[in-house]
Write an enzyme that holds these catalytic residues in place. Structure first.
Site, PDB file in Angstrom:
ATOM      1  N   ASP A 135       0.818  -1.210   0.000  1.00 58.83           N
ATOM      2  CA  ASP A 135       0.000   0.000   0.000  1.00 58.83           C
ATOM      3  C   ASP A 135       0.852   1.260   0.000  1.00 58.83           C
ATOM      4  O   ASP A 135       0.468   2.276  -0.593  1.00 58.83           O
ATOM      5  CB  ASP A 135      -0.956  -0.004   1.195  1.00 58.83           C
ATOM      6  CG  ASP A 135      -2.249  -0.745   0.893  1.00 58.83           C
ATOM      7  OD1 ASP A 135      -2.828  -0.501  -0.179  1.00 58.83           O
ATOM      8  OD2 ASP A 135      -2.674  -1.573   1.705  1.00 58.83           O
ATOM      9  N   GLU A 190      -5.906   4.574   0.530  1.00 58.35           N
ATOM     10  CA  GLU A 190      -4.706   3.750   0.682  1.00 58.35           C
ATOM     11  C   GLU A 190      -4.005   4.054   2.007  1.00 58.35           C
ATOM     12  O   GLU A 190      -3.415   3.158   2.627  1.00 58.35           O
ATOM     13  CB  GLU A 190      -3.746   3.969  -0.490  1.00 58.35           C
ATOM     14  CG  GLU A 190      -4.299   3.628  -1.865  1.00 58.35           C
ATOM     15  CD  GLU A 190      -4.521   2.143  -2.095  1.00 58.35           C
ATOM     16  OE1 GLU A 190      -4.277   1.335  -1.179  1.00 58.35           O
ATOM     17  OE2 GLU A 190      -4.955   1.787  -3.211  1.00 58.35           O
ATOM     18  N   HIS A 210      -5.848   2.056   4.481  1.00 60.23           N
ATOM     19  CA  HIS A 210      -5.456   0.651   4.363  1.00 60.23           C
ATOM     20  C   HIS A 210      -4.105   0.409   5.038  1.00 60.23           C
ATOM     21  O   HIS A 210      -3.922  -0.572   5.767  1.00 60.23           O
ATOM     22  CB  HIS A 210      -5.358   0.244   2.891  1.00 60.23           C
ATOM     23  CG  HIS A 210      -6.636   0.359   2.137  1.00 60.23           C
ATOM     24  ND1 HIS A 210      -6.714   0.132   0.778  1.00 60.23           N
ATOM     25  CD2 HIS A 210      -7.899   0.661   2.536  1.00 60.23           C
ATOM     26  CE1 HIS A 210      -7.965   0.303   0.389  1.00 60.23           C
ATOM     27  NE2 HIS A 210      -8.694   0.626   1.438  1.00 60.23           N
ATOM     28  N   TYR A 212      -3.404  -2.130   8.202  1.00 56.52           N
ATOM     29  CA  TYR A 212      -2.467  -3.253   8.252  1.00 56.52           C
ATOM     30  C   TYR A 212      -1.479  -3.099   9.409  1.00 56.52           C
ATOM     31  O   TYR A 212      -1.096  -4.088  10.055  1.00 56.52           O
ATOM     32  CB  TYR A 212      -1.729  -3.394   6.925  1.00 56.52           C
ATOM     33  CG  TYR A 212      -2.607  -3.906   5.819  1.00 56.52           C
ATOM     34  CD1 TYR A 212      -3.331  -5.094   5.967  1.00 56.52           C
ATOM     35  CD2 TYR A 212      -2.750  -3.202   4.627  1.00 56.52           C
ATOM     36  CE1 TYR A 212      -4.160  -5.560   4.961  1.00 56.52           C
ATOM     37  CE2 TYR A 212      -3.572  -3.663   3.615  1.00 56.52           C
ATOM     38  CZ  TYR A 212      -4.279  -4.840   3.788  1.00 56.52           C
ATOM     39  OH  TYR A 212      -5.103  -5.300   2.795  1.00 56.52           O
ATOM     40  N   GLU A 246      -3.186  -3.580  -8.199  1.00 61.78           N
ATOM     41  CA  GLU A 246      -4.407  -3.520  -7.394  1.00 61.78           C
ATOM     42  C   GLU A 246      -5.224  -4.805  -7.509  1.00 61.78           C
ATOM     43  O   GLU A 246      -5.956  -5.162  -6.587  1.00 61.78           O
ATOM     44  CB  GLU A 246      -5.271  -2.332  -7.851  1.00 61.78           C
ATOM     45  CG  GLU A 246      -4.596  -0.984  -7.761  1.00 61.78           C
ATOM     46  CD  GLU A 246      -4.698  -0.371  -6.382  1.00 61.78           C
ATOM     47  OE1 GLU A 246      -4.707  -1.125  -5.390  1.00 61.78           O
ATOM     48  OE2 GLU A 246      -4.773   0.854  -6.289  1.00 61.78           O
ATOM     49  N   GLU A 253     -10.211  -1.862  -3.178  1.00 58.76           N
ATOM     50  CA  GLU A 253      -9.229  -2.169  -4.221  1.00 58.76           C
ATOM     51  C   GLU A 253      -9.904  -2.636  -5.506  1.00 58.76           C
ATOM     52  O   GLU A 253      -9.392  -2.410  -6.606  1.00 58.76           O
ATOM     53  CB  GLU A 253      -8.234  -3.221  -3.726  1.00 58.76           C
ATOM     54  CG  GLU A 253      -7.416  -2.812  -2.508  1.00 58.76           C
ATOM     55  CD  GLU A 253      -6.461  -1.659  -2.765  1.00 58.76           C
ATOM     56  OE1 GLU A 253      -6.405  -1.150  -3.906  1.00 58.76           O
ATOM     57  OE2 GLU A 253      -5.766  -1.253  -1.816  1.00 58.76           O
ATOM     58  N   HIS A 258     -10.694   0.477  -7.289  1.00 61.36           N
ATOM     59  CA  HIS A 258      -9.462   1.059  -7.828  1.00 61.36           C
ATOM     60  C   HIS A 258      -9.039   0.342  -9.109  1.00 61.36           C
ATOM     61  O   HIS A 258      -8.679   0.978 -10.104  1.00 61.36           O
ATOM     62  CB  HIS A 258      -8.320   0.958  -6.810  1.00 61.36           C
ATOM     63  CG  HIS A 258      -8.607   1.602  -5.501  1.00 61.36           C
ATOM     64  ND1 HIS A 258      -7.830   1.367  -4.379  1.00 61.36           N
ATOM     65  CD2 HIS A 258      -9.576   2.467  -5.100  1.00 61.36           C
ATOM     66  CE1 HIS A 258      -8.314   2.068  -3.362  1.00 61.36           C
ATOM     67  NE2 HIS A 258      -9.375   2.733  -3.777  1.00 61.36           N
TER      68      HIS A 258
END
Length: 327
Positions: A70, A101, A104, A108, A164, A198, A201
């Site tokens: 990411d 992003e 994201h 994570y 992606e 995603e 995207h």
């Protein structure tokens, strides 16, 4: 000269909308807005500890990939696409994507901090690009195809769709199988929200290739990019299964090999190209998830009534300001 790269010196505002389809893509993405703190991972800690060590090792490799991937996507958006593209509706989409992003990437990091208390092991995962040769190789491949000095806009959009889509997809699938085992609800929730984002995207990149790119890459170039991505995924799967000693409940690496080829053929269709592999879907029971059709209502159902965070680290703690007195 590509239309997407042509400056309109007479346009200063987004209204009136000049590219309604691109605007609709932006509004779709906007409607999916969420934050990394809106998922409760408290139950995941016990599930993670109860998981066989081999299975945990497999998912650690996936997390190591995601925390790096990411950031590279954000890098491309900020240093390339958002500087080059002049069509405002498309620029709005990529601005929103960059913000997503970031969510994201934070998500994570929260997953790693929550599930892996040992700081040295955390650092090994956060340093995935240095500690895992295959992740470094994947990062180099992404940067190679995102380089505007070596590739056309069309080639870079194909590469971006491959990142992606292809590079991420098998990892999404592997995490989603935890739902069938009724474990790791927080990780699964994150996975559903991120994979949905995603999917949009990736689809938008394909839309631009088919509708806005004047110099569309030849089919052989598109196939070359997609096949290189598949080969990298194969290598990563072998690496992750080796770390797990070949034992991951729910699927085999051969099934993942087949699935990523099935997915790639669908990507070919979206780019109006001939398919490459001509294989079936090895996971028909999960078709809805694969098509990124997570119900939007589920998003609100899964939100906790209060913001919760199980990370025992002040740097990752989340505070909800209720009134001005809190500042």
């Amino acid at each position: 000269m590509e239309e997407l790269l042509i400056e309109n010196s007479h346009r200063f505002t987004i209204f009136p909308i000049q590219h309604p389809e691109c605007w609709n893509w932006y509004k779709k993405l906007e409607s999916l807005t969420w934050t990394a703190q809106e998922v409760d991972m408290c139950k995941d800690i016990d599930d993670w500890e109860a998981m066989p060590k081999s299975q945990r090792e497999f998912y650690k490799q996936i997390l190591a990939f995601f925390v790096v991937a990411d950031e590279i996507v954000i890098e491309n958006l900020l240093t390339n696409f958002m500087r080059e593209i002049k069509v405002k509706e498309v620029l709005y989409f990529y601005t929103m994507q960059a913000a997503q992003e970031c969510v994201h990437s934070e998500a994570y990091s929260i997953q790693v901090k929550t599930l892996i208390p040992d700081e040295k092991e955390q650092q090994r995962i956060f340093s995935g690009i240095e500690k895992h040769p295959i992740i470094k190789k994947m990062a180099q491949w992404v940067r190679q195809w995102m380089d505007p000095t070596k590739n056309s806009l069309g080639e870079r959009l194909v590469g971006f769709a491959a990142v992606e889509g292809i590079l991420f997809q098998n990892h999404f699938v592997a995490i989603q199988f935890l739902k069938e085992q009724n474990i790791m609800p927080g990780l699964v929730s994150y996975n559903e929200f991120i994979s949905r984002d995603e999917g949009v995207h990736c689809s938008f990149a394909c839309f631009l290739i088919s509708n806005y790119v004047y110099n569309i890459p030849e089919e052989r170039i598109i196939h070359k990019i997609l096949k290189e991505a598949v080969e990298l995924v194969d290598e990563f799967i072998n690496y992750a299964f080796d770390k797990a000693r070949g034992r991951v409940p729910g699927f085999s690496k051969e099934m993942l090999f087949q699935y990523i080829r099935y997915f790639t053929d669908n990507l070919c269709f979206m780019m109006q190209c001939k398919s490459i592999y001509k294989v079936g879907n090895p996971f028909p029971q999960m078709t809805k998830f694969f098509l990124n059709e997570v119900e939007k209502t589920n998003f609100f159902e899964l939100r906790p009534t209060q913001y919760q965070n199980c990370v025992k680290d002040d740097a990752f703690a989340f505070k909800l300001f209720l009134n001005d007195d809190d500042f």
